[in-house]
Design a protein around this motif. Structure first.
Motif, PDB file in Angstrom:
ATOM      1  N   GLY A  48      93.892  41.635 -12.061  1.00  0.00           N
ATOM      2  CA  GLY A  48      92.996  40.950 -12.966  1.00  0.00           C
ATOM      3  C   GLY A  48      92.279  41.846 -13.961  1.00  0.00           C
ATOM      4  N   SER A  67      91.016  24.798  -5.006  1.00  0.00           N
ATOM      5  CA  SER A  67      90.047  25.570  -5.792  1.00  0.00           C
ATOM      6  C   SER A  67      90.661  26.497  -6.819  1.00  0.00           C
ATOM      7  CB  SER A  67      89.194  26.432  -4.855  1.00  0.00           C
ATOM      8  OG  SER A  67      88.576  25.656  -3.895  1.00  0.00           O
ATOM      9  N   TYR A  68      91.942  26.364  -7.118  1.00  0.00           N
ATOM     10  CA  TYR A  68      92.490  27.394  -7.980  1.00  0.00           C
ATOM     11  C   TYR A  68      91.833  27.462  -9.345  1.00  0.00           C
ATOM     12  CZ  TYR A  68      95.071  31.455  -8.550  1.00  0.00           C
ATOM     13  OH  TYR A  68      95.322  32.782  -8.689  1.00  0.00           O
ATOM     14  N   ILE A 112      94.147  26.652  -1.794  1.00  0.00           N
ATOM     15  CA  ILE A 112      94.582  27.137  -3.098  1.00  0.00           C
ATOM     16  C   ILE A 112      94.657  25.990  -4.096  1.00  0.00           C
ATOM     17  CG2 ILE A 112      96.539  28.154  -4.325  1.00  0.00           C
ATOM     18  CD1 ILE A 112      95.160  30.251  -2.762  1.00  0.00           C
ATOM     19  N   SER A 114      95.775  38.791 -15.016  1.00  0.00           N
ATOM     20  CA  SER A 114      94.532  38.235 -14.496  1.00  0.00           C
ATOM     21  C   SER A 114      94.630  37.741 -13.055  1.00  0.00           C
ATOM     22  CB  SER A 114      94.052  37.103 -15.406  1.00  0.00           C
ATOM     23  OG  SER A 114      95.012  36.083 -15.470  1.00  0.00           O
ATOM     24  N   LYS A 118      88.762  30.353 -13.765  1.00  0.00           N
ATOM     25  CA  LYS A 118      87.471  30.506 -14.431  1.00  0.00           C
ATOM     26  C   LYS A 118      86.947  31.945 -14.313  1.00  0.00           C
ATOM     27  CE  LYS A 118      83.631  29.129 -12.380  1.00  0.00           C
ATOM     28  NZ  LYS A 118      82.816  28.154 -11.649  1.00  0.00           N
ATOM     29  N   ASN A 119      87.087  32.503 -13.123  1.00  0.00           N
ATOM     30  CA  ASN A 119      86.478  33.802 -12.881  1.00  0.00           C
ATOM     31  C   ASN A 119      87.357  34.995 -13.250  1.00  0.00           C
ATOM     32  OD1 ASN A 119      83.961  32.976 -11.938  1.00  0.00           O
ATOM     33  ND2 ASN A 119      84.779  32.543  -9.915  1.00  0.00           N
ATOM     34  N   ASN A 120      88.594  34.753 -13.605  1.00  0.00           N
ATOM     35  CA  ASN A 120      89.468  35.900 -13.822  1.00  0.00           C
ATOM     36  C   ASN A 120      90.194  35.936 -15.159  1.00  0.00           C
ATOM     37  OD1 ASN A 120      89.459  37.567 -11.206  1.00  0.00           O
ATOM     38  ND2 ASN A 120      89.593  35.454 -10.515  1.00  0.00           N
ATOM     39  N   VAL A 121      90.228  34.835 -15.881  1.00  0.00           N
ATOM     40  CA  VAL A 121      90.923  34.876 -17.165  1.00  0.00           C
ATOM     41  C   VAL A 121      89.902  35.213 -18.255  1.00  0.00           C
ATOM     42  CG1 VAL A 121      92.297  33.557 -18.813  1.00  0.00           C
ATOM     43  CG2 VAL A 121      92.644  33.227 -16.367  1.00  0.00           C
ATOM     44  N   ASP A 122      89.992  36.414 -18.759  1.00  0.00           N
ATOM     45  CA  ASP A 122      89.001  36.902 -19.727  1.00  0.00           C
ATOM     46  C   ASP A 122      88.904  36.042 -20.972  1.00  0.00           C
ATOM     47  OD1 ASP A 122      88.148  38.986 -18.250  1.00  0.00           O
ATOM     48  OD2 ASP A 122      89.528  40.447 -19.123  1.00  0.00           O
ATOM     49  N   ASN A 177      83.521  24.447  -3.341  1.00  0.00           N
ATOM     50  CA  ASN A 177      84.459  25.290  -2.577  1.00  0.00           C
ATOM     51  C   ASN A 177      84.017  25.321  -1.129  1.00  0.00           C
ATOM     52  OD1 ASN A 177      86.385  26.707  -4.522  1.00  0.00           O
ATOM     53  ND2 ASN A 177      84.396  26.954  -5.503  1.00  0.00           N
ATOM     54  N   ILE A 211      90.147  33.087  -3.448  1.00  0.00           N
ATOM     55  CA  ILE A 211      89.329  32.493  -4.503  1.00  0.00           C
ATOM     56  C   ILE A 211      87.872  32.913  -4.402  1.00  0.00           C
ATOM     57  CG2 ILE A 211      88.475  30.286  -5.373  1.00  0.00           C
ATOM     58  CD1 ILE A 211      91.377  29.279  -4.439  1.00  0.00           C
ATOM     59  N   LYS A 217      85.681  40.350  -9.768  1.00  0.00           N
ATOM     60  CA  LYS A 217      85.618  40.686 -11.188  1.00  0.00           C
ATOM     61  C   LYS A 217      84.350  40.127 -11.841  1.00  0.00           C
ATOM     62  CE  LYS A 217      88.485  40.008 -15.265  1.00  0.00           C
ATOM     63  NZ  LYS A 217      89.819  39.601 -15.687  1.00  0.00           N
ATOM     64  N   GLU A 266      88.895  27.572  -9.965  1.00  0.00           N
ATOM     65  CA  GLU A 266      87.798  28.542  -9.880  1.00  0.00           C
ATOM     66  C   GLU A 266      88.305  29.954 -10.157  1.00  0.00           C
ATOM     67  OE1 GLU A 266      84.961  26.537  -9.782  1.00  0.00           O
ATOM     68  OE2 GLU A 266      84.166  27.601  -8.061  1.00  0.00           O
ATOM     69  N   ASN A 267      89.476  30.248  -9.611  1.00  0.00           N
ATOM     70  CA  ASN A 267      90.033  31.574  -9.832  1.00  0.00           C
ATOM     71  C   ASN A 267      90.360  31.796 -11.304  1.00  0.00           C
ATOM     72  OD1 ASN A 267      89.976  33.302  -7.766  1.00  0.00           O
ATOM     73  ND2 ASN A 267      92.138  33.198  -7.261  1.00  0.00           N
ATOM     74  N   PRO A 300      94.037  37.874  -9.397  1.00  0.00           N
ATOM     75  CA  PRO A 300      93.097  38.719  -8.661  1.00  0.00           C
ATOM     76  C   PRO A 300      93.578  39.187  -7.290  1.00  0.00           C
ATOM     77  CG  PRO A 300      92.411  36.448  -8.513  1.00  0.00           C
ATOM     78  CD  PRO A 300      93.644  36.464  -9.355  1.00  0.00           C
ATOM     79  N   SER A 301      94.577  38.572  -6.743  1.00  0.00           N
ATOM     80  CA  SER A 301      94.935  38.916  -5.376  1.00  0.00           C
ATOM     81  C   SER A 301      96.446  38.927  -5.270  1.00  0.00           C
ATOM     82  CB  SER A 301      94.339  37.879  -4.416  1.00  0.00           C
ATOM     83  OG  SER A 301      94.784  38.111  -3.112  1.00  0.00           O
ATOM     84  N   LYS A 329      88.234  37.748  -3.046  1.00  0.00           N
ATOM     85  CA  LYS A 329      88.865  38.601  -4.047  1.00  0.00           C
ATOM     86  C   LYS A 329      88.723  38.035  -5.453  1.00  0.00           C
ATOM     87  CE  LYS A 329      92.433  40.422  -1.011  1.00  0.00           C
ATOM     88  NZ  LYS A 329      93.854  40.390  -0.662  1.00  0.00           N
TER      89      LYS A 329
END
Lengths: 411, 951
Positions: B204, B767-768, B764, B713, B773-777, A319, A355, A362, B770-771, B715-716, A358
């Motif tokens: 999220g 790297s989406y 976006i 999920s 990975k980090n936000n979908v439980d 990133n 990314i 979590k 990554e989002n 996040p923004s 924000k």
């Protein structure tokens, strides 16, 4: 470009740019860092000249430049604009495009725009990177970083009101002279002495305040006018602001070349050069690092490689747009160093921060339940009341936790 | 009387609430009142009531709420953050609460209690809050309570964006105009608030367990609460909705008082009643007029631009009718043979465009003397087609042309028309007697007329009076030029600082113009607009707005006395010009009296889009259908003539692959989400995995359902829609029990154009993964394997090396990976080639048939029907071919260097496509962009540069 031109540079971080200015001047560049204290005007001009959906930093940067050029203070045939380009897939690389467009619109298309970048996006004859110039600039940045660390760390607790600022002003004046003359031994001594004197500045003993980290998009993070004087606000609200170094951002940019060459097929040679640059910068920073590490009150900056390794389990080092993984790493560093309260600043709708800012909150909370992060968007139309309210919310949690941690200690 | 009382004061954005409590926890007094920006007096009033009820006692006060900060400083009363106050109260009243949802006038909050307190507040966006509901209610001509009543008997729910009031309006207005029922709309609005809260605010973090509903809107609006309960699937035991939930923050702050510094209620009351001076925080601007004389000169100057009026009652001869059916207002103009205005009608359509128009036409008929007859009619505006169909008018004309006709009547040399209507803003530039350039407000209706209207109403003013008081405001507030929702907060802030209604009104007038100039038209000086400017639209009846325009633009303009009905007037003039002696087809007076219509809704069954159709049936068996995205909705066959639609072609070409069956796939199943970069690279990944022996499952085409699957999920809240959709696609794959999901991050795309500065993807697209990975439980709680490695598509070697590195780690042999990568690369190149060939074919077709083509230029994922909203099909239905940017980008080459840094590969195509289009007579270009896409701020300028240099 030297003698006969005035170089206008937009303000980004006053604490650093106060020293960069004399450093460049000493090398024959008639640079003028624009004063952005009266931001309303700059923002209005920015709104006029920049597509309003562009991000806040672009607005501020272009606004500062255009309002200066329109002020009549400068001979338009002997003025040039200086701007940094970080490169990468972020909008910020396009500052230069926004500026050129604005200049054209205003009928000032002839004014040269000089791009300063480490990645060499636009080759420009405007500035010669001589070793002496680079050394002065580096020293200025390192002094600035030290000041930020020691001043912010001590000021909230000072015994005599105003004493920390006075000490800072004293040293700033000394450093502004020394970045010009620049003997290396003097630089080392200054680093030691600054840290020492701040380490010894009388403070209110036993006073505890929540420590609040400030991270985010680089301009909004460092420029008080862009973040509505966040550091001041935090101190007023009874907290201590912790702001990681500016130099780290450059190191982050250099370090990225490793990932690029290793995983994305980019040049190995460039990676080697950049690693060399990192070593050089770190060598320069050594006196500061040593002095800080030896102090009672302060901590030394982390190495960029350690930061990358910290971030990697959460976001890939791939990133690299905007602040990229570095933003996540800074938050992790803050949490681990006792500042789990964080304001993550960004321009409204900043793309990379969706990314790496924000988007990771979590996960950070999951890994570090003590983390207390508020993401604040800045924008010309943003309501200060709302920002303040959100920051206060974060602070009240911080205060609560601080009190809770103090209580058992009493018994 | 030794008992110490605590008093909590909650000053919200619209109301003041107080609660006085004793040590036993009894609430001795509580009350609330709307403050209409006058916080001090309202608070004084409430304290007065408290004294009446419980006597003048000593209390320990504590202030909370977004509006309480400044006043707490001045009163020297401690302040407590409102979320903290609420949590304190909840810990007492309902300690089992897991999540509290609190909606206020302008704030929305979610507080999570399980596993450590976690609080979410709305940041910059006030969408989905009380003021949003008020705004929407006023669209339906009711108030929030009325909305609640309506919602009780709803039948259908329409998708409405609650991200911000502006978009919601644009969603609701057509529904209103097309006759959706108020109960359905009301329920849809509530549902939108729910969606906004869950997707936007929760960011999220899922809302589970026992939920407390707090704050005014959730207290008074039972249906809103029901909508939450329904959506969150809560059982009765899980719902906590206290009797005093609207006072909760006040009670909480009373509970949080440290019980020091008691004051007498009467002392506080007196301080407030005497008024406290507060400093301005919102910037102020110059008054509109410095003196009465200046105003008189201004009125004098504008009084001359009038149209000749004729007397309808005594008129003899032919007359021509123009109807402008706008989104919020209906305008009629009847002109005589000499162009004089015989009759005009201007009225808000109160949500029913058709009814209002019929009413107006009846009036025309009733006034029409026997000596006059209407010989030709023309409709224009938003409801042009509906009105034309309903009333059987002779013709319809697009708005811009009608406006030009009208403006030219006042000044034949007019070169710029600025029209600010209820919720749209237009700038029409005219060159050589034809419309040269039209700019509309895009996704945003900031500062249009309806905004002023809503505001006037919220302050209890008639629009006309509201405009009048602005003229002599002394310190107009500076609201900047941004979205109305942000302005809302700014106005509130100014109110808190004691700005007068006059200052607010004048500030709004300024901001309307700033928006028009800087945001919509994007000019730096008025000189760029033209030299002969005509301003019009209902909003310009407001002298304050007119004056602001002249002040900001620094020029004098023409405002016709019929500024509000220029569209109708223009339409009437067009009817006059086109009259050739044939009688009008318009519905007769008798038939009009008998005309009945009913509106119903149905889902189109033509295709999977299942568009929601609004069907208006008129007496006599005629009907008019709207809401369709293609011709199938109105019963025709879709694209019968076979007009090329490369969007459709590309979508098929990209995703229509037959995967291996499970028995053919020794390595198992891989799931790929149909999102962002997959619209570019799917052919590659499909081929690659198929060659390796995987069965590839791709998530289905996006739709609202898919979106909703993933909203928890996200996040923004300010991300672009295509990114938000990704969450739904991943959830879909997880629900399908796909064991392995592959969603790579691609920082560098294939370098197609050597001349471009770089070949990045946007942050976006890059790297989406990554989002996700980090936000979908579910990626953590289920054993699905999720991978999002970074690869560069720069060239075949680089991607192959990357793949070898990644997949050897999974135990696949190097050579096998290389072979698969090679085949995949070939396929990727083949599809690019196919699309280009198709582009050339289409160009040849256009040449042959003489048809027009439109390059609908966007990014690859714009071929997603959920994202492009059927625009390509609509264009095709007009007999115009649709091309994609990558089908022609290879034919053009942009001149470099460009002003913008040309470093994003998807956009480099755009630039090249634009460079090609400008060389072609029969091609036009429309750029698609997503709201919140930061890159487009750069690229739209770049594209428009390329096009305008061509002239």
């Amino acid at each position: 470009m030297r003698r006969n031109y005035t170089l206008l540079a937009p303000q980004m971080s006053p604490i650093h740019f106060r020293l960069i200015e004399p450093a460049l001047r000493a090398h024959g560049y008639n640079i003028e860092v624009l004063d952005s204290n009266d931001n309303r005007d700059a923002i209005d001009v920015g709104l006029q000249y920049v597509n309003n959906d562009a991000c806040y930093p672009s607005l501020i940067v272009v606004g500062q430049i255009m309002s200066a050029l329109q002020s009549g203070k400068y001979d338009l045939n002997r003025v040039a604009v200086m701007i940094s380009q970080t490169g990468g897939g972020c909008r910020a690389t396009n500052y230069i495009g926004f500026i050129r467009r604005a200049l054209q619109k205003a009928g000032m298309g002839h004014i040269p725009v000089i791009s300063i970048s480490t990645s060499g996006i636009e080759k420009n004859p405007g500035l010669e990177y001589t070793p002496s110039l680079l050394k002065s600039a580096l020293e200025a940045l390192i002094y600035g970083d030290i000041f930020m660390r020691v001043l912010y760390r001590v000021r909230p607790y000072e015994l005599v009101p105003g004493s920390a600022d006075a000490l800072y002003e004293k040293w700033n004046a000394i450093c502004a002279k020394d970045v010009v003359k620049g003997r290396l031994s003097k630089f080392k001594k200054n680093c030691r002495d600054i840290v020492k004197e701040f380490d010894e500045l009388p403070v209110v003993e036993g006073l505890k305040k929540p420590r609040v980290g400030v991270v985010g998009e680089i301009l909004v993070k460092f420029l008080p006018t862009a973040n509505n004087h966040l550091v001041e606000l935090l101190e007023q609200e009874g907290a201590e602001a912790v702001c990681p170094d500016l130099l780290d951002f450059f190191l982050y940019c250099c370090y990225d070349c490793n990932f690029k060459s290793e995983f994305l097929g980019k040049s190995k040679k460039e990676a080697r050069y950049n690693n060399l640059a990192i070593r050089l910068i770190e060598w320069f920073r050594k006196p500061a690092r040593k002095a800080l590490a030896a102090s009672k009150r302060f901590t030394a900056p982390s190495h960029i490689k350690d930061l990358a390794e910290k971030a990697a389990p959460i976001v890939s080092v791939g990133n690299m747009t905007g602040e990229g993984w570095f933003l996540t790493a800074e938050m992790l560093e803050l949490i681990e160093e006792g500042a789990p309260n964080i304001v993550c600043t960004q321009p409204f709708a900043c793309l990379p921060n969706h990314i790496v800012g924000k988007g990771v909150i979590k996960e950070l909370r999951l890994r570090h339940p003590e983390s207390n992060i508020v993401a604040v968007d800045y924008d010309p139309g943003a309501s200060e009341v709302n920002q303040l309210n959100r920051i206060k919310l974060m602070l009240s949690t911080a205060q609560k936790r601080l009190n809770a941690s103090k209580e058992p200690a009493k018994q | 009387m030794s008992e110490l009382l605590t008093m909590g004061v909650d000053i919200g954005s619209t109301t003041v609430k107080i609660a006085i409590r004793n040590d036993n926890g009894d609430i001795l007094f509580s009350d609330y009142e709307r403050h209409f920006a006058n916080i001090q007096q309202t608070l004084a009033l409430l304290i007065g009531r408290a004294i009446e009820k419980i006597g003048d006692r000593e209390v320990c006060p504590m202030i909370t709420g977004s509006g309480g900060l400044t006043i707490s400083k001045h009163l020297e009363v401690p302040f407590i953050q409102e979320v903290v106050a609420v949590s304190n109260a909840l810990e007492f009243y309902s300690p089992k609460t897991d999540v509290a949802i609190e909606l206020g006038g302008e704030d929305a909050k979610i507080i999570y209690f399980t596993n450590g307190i976690d609080q979410r507040m709305n940041g910059i966006c006030a969408g989905g809050t009380g003021s949003f509901i008020d705004q929407m209610a006023s669209l339906l001509k009711t108030d929030a309570a009325g909305l609640n009543e309506y919602a009780k008997s709803y039948q259908a729910i329409y998708p409405i964006a609650a991200r911000c009031g502006v978009f919601a309006k644009t969603d609701i207005q057509p529904l209103i105009n097309e006759g959706a029922t108020k109960p359905d709309l009301a329920a849809s609005i509530f549902q939108a608030v729910v969606n906004q809260t869950i997707s936007g605010l929760a960011c999220g973090k899922p809302i589970r367990g026992n939920v407390a509903f707090l704050g005014g809107p959730l207290h008074f609006l039972t249906e809103l609460r029901q909508a939450f309960i329904r959506t969150l699937k809560l059982t009765d035991e899980q719902v906590y909705a206290p009797d005093h939930s609207h006072l909760f923050a006040a009670i909480g702050s009373a509970m949080s008082s440290q019980k020091d510094n008691p004051v007498l209620l009467s002392a506080m009351h007196d301080r407030l009643a005497n008024g406290i001076e507060m400093a301005f925080e919102v910037n102020r601007m110059a008054p509109l007029f410095s003196s009465k004389e200046e105003y008189e000169a201004f009125s004098e100057r504008h009084s001359i631009h009038t149209v000749g009026k004729g007397d309808l009652a005594s008129y003899e001869g032919d007359c021509f009718l123009g109807i402008d059916a706008g989104s919020t207002t209906t305008k009629l103009a009847l002109v005589g043979e000499d162009g004089s205005l015989l009759y005009s009608f201007y009225s808000n359509n109160n949500g029913s465009l058709l009814k209002t128009t019929i009413k107006a036409l009846k009036e025309v008929y009733s006034l029409l003397p026997d000596s006059a007859r209407i010989v030709r009619t023309c409709s224009t505006g938003y409801g042009e087609l509906l009105v034309k169909a309903a009333l059987m008018l002779d013709e319809g004309e697009v708005e811009t042309v009608a406006h030009y006709h009208a403006a030219a009547f006042f000044n034949p040399d007019v070169d710029c028309i600025l029209d600010i209507g209820g919720q749209d803003m237009k700038c029409i530039q005219i060159k050589n007697g034809t419309v040269d350039k039209v700019q509309l407000n895009e996704a945003c209706s900031s500062g249009c007329g309806s905004f002023i209207e809503t505001f006037a109403k919220s302050l209890d003013y008639e629009v006309a009076d509201f405009a009048k008081i602005a003229l002599f405001a002394e310190n107009p507030i500076d609201l900047g030029s941004r979205c109305t929702v942000f302005m809302n907060s700014k106005v509130k802030q100014a109110q808190k600082e004691g700005a007068t209604v006059a200052d607010i009104s004048a500030g709004l007038a300024y901001s309307v113009i700033k928006n028009a100039l800087y945001k919509v038209i994007k000019v730096t000086s008025a000189k760029e607009l033209g030299s002969k400017i005509v301003v019009q639209g209902g909003t310009f009846y407001n002298d304050a707005v007119l004056r602001s325009f002249e002040r900001i633009a620094g020029c004098e303009v023409i405002r016709p006395d019929i500024a509000g009905i220029m569209g109708a007037f223009g339409a009437a003039l067009i009817a006059r010009d086109h009259y050739e002696g044939t009688a009008t087809t318009m519905i007769s007076r008798e038939d009009l009296n008998d005309l009945k219509f009913e509106t119903s809704m149905a889902r189109c069954k033509g295709c999977t889009n299942a568009c929601l159709l609004t069907i208006n049936r008129f007496s006599g068996g005629r009907q008019f259908i709207s809401g369709n995205r293609c011709e199938r909705g109105i019963g025709k066959e879709k694209n019968k003539e076979g007009i090329p639609n490369l969007f459709e072609y590309k979508l098929k070409r990209t995703f229509d692959y037959e995967p291996l069956t499970i028995t053919q796939a020794p390595r198992g199943i891989v799931g790929i989400p149909r999102v962002l970069n997959m619209y570019e690279n799917y052919p590659f990944w499909f081929t690659f995995f198929t060659k390796l022996g995987y069965r590839v499952i791709v998530s289905p085409a996006s739709n609202r359902k898919i979106y909703e699957l993933g909203i928890e999920s996200i996040p923004s809240e300010s991300e672009c829609y295509p990114a938000k959709l990704a969450h739904g696609h991943i959830s879909w794959l997880i629900n399908q029990k796909v064991p392995y999901i592959f969603y790579p991050c691609i920082p560098y795309e294939h370098k197609e154009d050597e001349g471009a500065g770089n070949h990045y993807n946007c942050p976006i697209v890059t790297s989406y993964g990554e989002n996700i990975k980090n936000n979908v439980d579910e990626l953590k709680t289920t054993d699905v394997v999720y991978e999002n490695p970074f690869f560069s598509f720069e060239n075949e070697k680089i991607i192959t090396d990357g793949l070898v590195r990644h997949f050897t780690a999974k135990g696949i042999a190097k050579q096998e990976i290389r072979d698969a990568a090679h085949a995949a690369w070939e396929e990727q190149m083949a599809i690019k080639e196919d699309i280009r060939r198709k582009g050339e074919e289409t160009l040849a077709y256009l040449k042959e048939t003489g048809r027009m083509g439109i390059v609908l230029a966007g990014r690859p994922y714009h071929i997603d029907p959920e994202i492009h909203h059927g625009i390509p099909d609509m264009i095709c239905s007009y007999g115009v071919a649709v091309l994609t940017e990558d089908s022609v980008s290879h034919l053009g080459c942009v001149d470099r260097p460009m002003i913008v840094v040309d470093q994003w590969m998807y956009h480099t195509r755009l630039y090249n496509a634009a460079a090609f289009v400008r060389t072609q007579e029969n091609l036009e270009l429309i750029q698609l962009n997503s709201f919140g896409c930061g890159l487009d701020a750069v690229t739209t300028d770049g594209v428009s540069d390329i096009l305008t240099t061509a002239g």
